[in-house]
Enzyme design. Structure first.
Site, PDB file in Angstrom:
ATOM      1  CG  ASP A  65     115.187  54.796  96.091  1.00 54.84           C
ATOM      2  OD1 ASP A  65     116.290  54.489  95.592  1.00 54.84           O
ATOM      3  OD2 ASP A  65     115.039  55.728  96.901  1.00 54.84           O
ATOM      4  CG  ASN A 107     112.820  62.740 103.737  1.00 51.32           C
ATOM      5  OD1 ASN A 107     112.770  63.857 104.237  1.00 51.32           O
ATOM      6  ND2 ASN A 107     112.512  62.520 102.470  1.00 51.32           N
ATOM      7  CG  HIS A 108     111.152  59.007 101.555  1.00 53.00           C
ATOM      8  ND1 HIS A 108     112.317  59.731 101.496  1.00 53.00           N
ATOM      9  CD2 HIS A 108     111.512  57.727 101.252  1.00 53.00           C
ATOM     10  CE1 HIS A 108     113.317  58.948 101.139  1.00 53.00           C
ATOM     11  NE2 HIS A 108     112.855  57.717 100.995  1.00 53.00           N
ATOM     12  CG  ASP A 174     109.555  64.378 101.733  1.00 52.45           C
ATOM     13  OD1 ASP A 174     109.804  63.636 100.764  1.00 52.45           O
ATOM     14  OD2 ASP A 174     110.364  65.193 102.206  1.00 52.45           O
ATOM     15  NE  ARG A 202     123.018  55.617 104.815  1.00 49.87           N
ATOM     16  CZ  ARG A 202     122.267  56.069 103.819  1.00 49.87           C
ATOM     17  NH1 ARG A 202     120.971  55.940 103.874  1.00 49.87           N
ATOM     18  NH2 ARG A 202     122.817  56.629 102.773  1.00 49.87           N
ATOM     19  CG  ASP A 204     117.867  57.679 103.400  1.00 49.93           C
ATOM     20  OD1 ASP A 204     118.919  57.667 102.754  1.00 49.93           O
ATOM     21  OD2 ASP A 204     116.754  57.855 102.898  1.00 49.93           O
ATOM     22  CD  GLU A 244     122.526  59.890 102.359  1.00 48.48           C
ATOM     23  OE1 GLU A 244     122.838  59.753 101.168  1.00 48.48           O
ATOM     24  OE2 GLU A 244     121.352  59.890 102.753  1.00 48.48           O
ATOM     25  CG  HIS A 309     123.790  52.582  98.612  1.00 47.57           C
ATOM     26  ND1 HIS A 309     124.452  53.190  99.654  1.00 47.57           N
ATOM     27  CD2 HIS A 309     122.546  53.099  98.603  1.00 47.57           C
ATOM     28  CE1 HIS A 309     123.624  54.041 100.248  1.00 47.57           C
ATOM     29  NE2 HIS A 309     122.465  54.005  99.640  1.00 47.57           N
ATOM     30  CG  ASP A 310     123.145  56.502  97.086  1.00 45.74           C
ATOM     31  OD1 ASP A 310     122.280  55.755  96.580  1.00 45.74           O
ATOM     32  OD2 ASP A 310     123.035  57.006  98.222  1.00 45.74           O
TER      33      ASP A 310
HETATM   34  C1  GLC Z   1     119.623  58.129 100.338  1.00 45.37           C
HETATM   35  C2  GLC Z   1     120.055  56.769  99.883  1.00 45.37           C
HETATM   36  C3  GLC Z   1     119.612  56.558  98.459  1.00 45.37           C
HETATM   37  C4  GLC Z   1     118.107  56.697  98.359  1.00 45.37           C
HETATM   38  C5  GLC Z   1     117.657  58.024  98.954  1.00 45.37           C
HETATM   39  C6  GLC Z   1     116.155  58.066  99.128  1.00 45.37           C
HETATM   40  O1  GLC Z   1     120.272  59.146  99.654  1.00 45.37           O
HETATM   41  O2  GLC Z   1     121.438  56.613 100.055  1.00 45.37           O
HETATM   42  O3  GLC Z   1     120.026  55.314  97.968  1.00 45.37           O
HETATM   43  O4  GLC Z   1     117.688  56.623  97.029  1.00 45.37           O
HETATM   44  O5  GLC Z   1     118.228  58.267 100.210  1.00 45.37           O
HETATM   45  O6  GLC Z   1     115.768  57.286 100.237  1.00 45.37           O
END
Ligand code: GLC
Ligand code: CA
Length: 541
Positions: A65, A107-108, A174, A202, A204, A244, A309-310
């Site tokens: 990812d 988060n993970h 997670d 930043r 996430d 984000e 980037h998304d």
């Molecule tokens: C955020 C990132 C994305 C990633 C996701 C999981 O949304 O911007 O690119 O795949 O988190 O970490």
């Protein structure tokens, strides 16, 4: 506890630029971008006027990812260099007056992280409760973030003999934020990168950090985010957390937590409504956006962006406007992703029309907040739809018209991803050197926009006021900060329009625009704007 004084808040005047180290510049010729290469290219960024770099994840990772699947929080993936190369990069960035923030993914982890490996191998391992397990997946499952690619949020693990929870890909289990041992580890991670000299993170997937997972052991899901904010704010009076959180307008305000929470959030609302206004040629949508965006604490700041980037997710817009945008900018099914987004770059979405690109960027640079650019968008790079999912917008940076776009000296088959070649957006035409030669190029335009932005604190700090312009295609607004007063006028229509805006003074000076306009009027300013024309005007007392 707040030691921050409003005049010190560097991030309010910053120009942020986002970099994927892997695709920016290859310094050792193996086909993969790295810190040595990036360090060599710092002068490009300094030349543009960028003041803060945001690095996408560069930690050791199986890279399924794009590095958001982290296998070790304390290192640099060897493909990009060493921790030594990172520190040298940081030093050279600082030498040029640039701060660096890095992605923080809490988060993970990757399923390859040693914590998860230990957790799945042994029910009695202290790492088992680092993650979230159930014998049976709950009847009601939260939706996965990647519909069409993942089916659910609970994955059976053979080794563990149980199901684990994953909001994102199944290889990204997670973390269990309710576990104090997890929090202790994550605090160390944050402290580690701060000691190396970065200026913040930043963060996430913020909304998922405070969610509670039904039926699991999560106790007080909200608190780690706040704990993390307190921790960063105590360790440094200067570091920032940029969150984000693509959430409905009622929610983002909470993340600033009266000045004790995060300092910055991406402005998904402004971004969505800018695209809406462009496709509908309707300034009213921008006025709507400014009404919808919630007021925030004075310490807080919005970060304005157009692409990242998304995938481009327009879910903050009314459905009919989204539909119009999809029809105009992503007509082909292959351009769409996850039933909600568009996997394209800005320039091709706007037909490669420089005037429309300038208009879009002019809005981004003049809506209240701090602008952030996605690498390559300063030269109008395109996307490669032959790449999987979001990799389409993560192709190598186009530096020159040399082989591999000057990104790498490796054999083309060795490149981490092919460079975009041929056609309107190929590196033969779209590259940094070519745009350096042409005064009117998009890159030189971006440099001038940044220069103007930096010279006027009203852009990053000012109070905003929407001005009636009579014409629904013309957006007029003011930004006022201290003795700095800016008047901005944008024509969203493709045809020329006459705009009439109220002005408090006859003292006006145009600073920037698609061309020079005659500034006529005393109490009212009348402008004959070109199609997609725009002007940045300074009001003098
Ligand atoms: C955020 C990132 C994305 C990633 C996701 C999981 O949304 O911007 O690119 O795949 O988190 O970490
Ligand atoms: Ca390399």
């Amino acid at each position: 506890m707040l030691s921050r004084s409003v005049s010190d808040l560097w991030y309010k005047d910053a120009i942020i630029y986002c970099i994927d180290v892997e695709t920016y510049m290859d310094g050792n010729g193996d086909g993969i971008g790295d810190f040595r290469g990036l360090t060599v290219r710092l002068n490009h960024l300094a030349g543009l006027g960028v003041t803060c770099l945001w690095l996408l994840p560069f930690y050791p990772s199986p890279n399924r990812d794009n590095g958001y699947d982290i296998a070790d929080y304390y290192g640099v993936d060897p493909r990009y260099g060493s921790l030594g190369d990172f520190v040298e990069f940081l030093r050279q960035a600082r030498q040029r007056g640039m701060k660096v923030i890095v992605d923080l993914v809490v988060n993970h982890t990757s399923d390859q992280h040693p914590w998860f490996q230990a957790a799945r191998a042994d029910r009695d391992s202290p790492f088992r409760s680092f993650y979230i397990w159930e014998d049976e997946p709950p009847a009601h499952q939260e939706p996965n973030v990647f519909p069409g690619k993942e089916t659910g949020t609970w994955q059976y693990d053979e080794h563990a003999g149980q199901y684990y929870y994953h909001r994102f890909y199944h290889f990204e289990p997670d973390l269990n934020m309710a576990n104090t041992a997890v929090r202790d580890e994550l605090r160390k991670v944050i402290g580690f990168w701060m000691e190396l000299g970065i200026s913040g993170f930043r963060v996430d997937a913020v909304p998922f950090l405070i969610e509670s997972v039904e039926g699991s052991i999560v106790v007080d899901p909200a608190s780690f985010l706040w704990e993390m904010c307190r921790f960063v704010n105590v360790r440094s009076g200067d570091a920032i957390l940029l969150g984000e959180a693509n959430v409905p307008p009622s929610q983002p305000g909470q993340y600033f937590d009266q000045g004790n929470g995060m300092q910055m959030l991406f402005n998904f609302i402004a971004m969505n409504y800018t695209f809406g206004a462009l496709v509908r040629q309707a300034a009213t949508l921008l006025a709507d956006a400014l009404n919808i965006i919630p007021a925030i604490h004075p310490i807080g700041q919005w970060t304005n962006f157009l692409r990242n980037h998304d995938e481009l997710d327009l879910s903050r817009l009314p459905q009919s406007v989204q539909d119009d945008h999809f029809a105009a900018c992503a007509p082909d099914q292959s351009m769409r992703l996850y039933n909600r987004g568009i996997r394209r770059r800005l320039a091709p979405m706007l037909g490669g029309d420089q005037r429309r690109l300038e208009l879009a960027y002019s809005l981004m640079f003049t809506l209240p907040g701090t602008p952030v650019l996605w690498y390559g968008d300063e030269i109008g790079m395109g996307e490669d739809l032959a790449q999987e999912e979001r990799l389409s917008v993560r192709t190598p940076m186009q530096w020159t018209d040399d082989p591999n776009a000057g990104f790498s000296s490796a054999d083309p088959e060795k490149l981490v991803r092919p460079v975009i070649s041929g056609g309107k957006f190929g590196y033969e035409r779209v590259n940094v050197i070519a745009q350096q030669r042409v005064p009117e190029s998009l890159m030189n335009w971006v440099e001038r926009a940044i220069r103007n932005h930096k010279e006027h604190p009203a852009f990053g700090r000012g109070a905003v006021q929407v001005l009636g312009t009579v014409d629904r295609a013309v957006f007029g607004h003011r930004l006022d900060w201290d003795s700095d007063h800016m008047l901005l006028v944008h024509n969203l229509a493709s045809r020329p329009r006459t705009a009439t805006v109220p002005v408090p003074t006859a003292g006006m000076r145009q600073l920037f625009g698609n061309r020079s306009y005659a500034l006529r009027g005393r109490k009212e300013l009348t402008l004959e704007l070109d199609g997609h024309g725009y002007a940045w005007i300074e009001l003098r007392e």
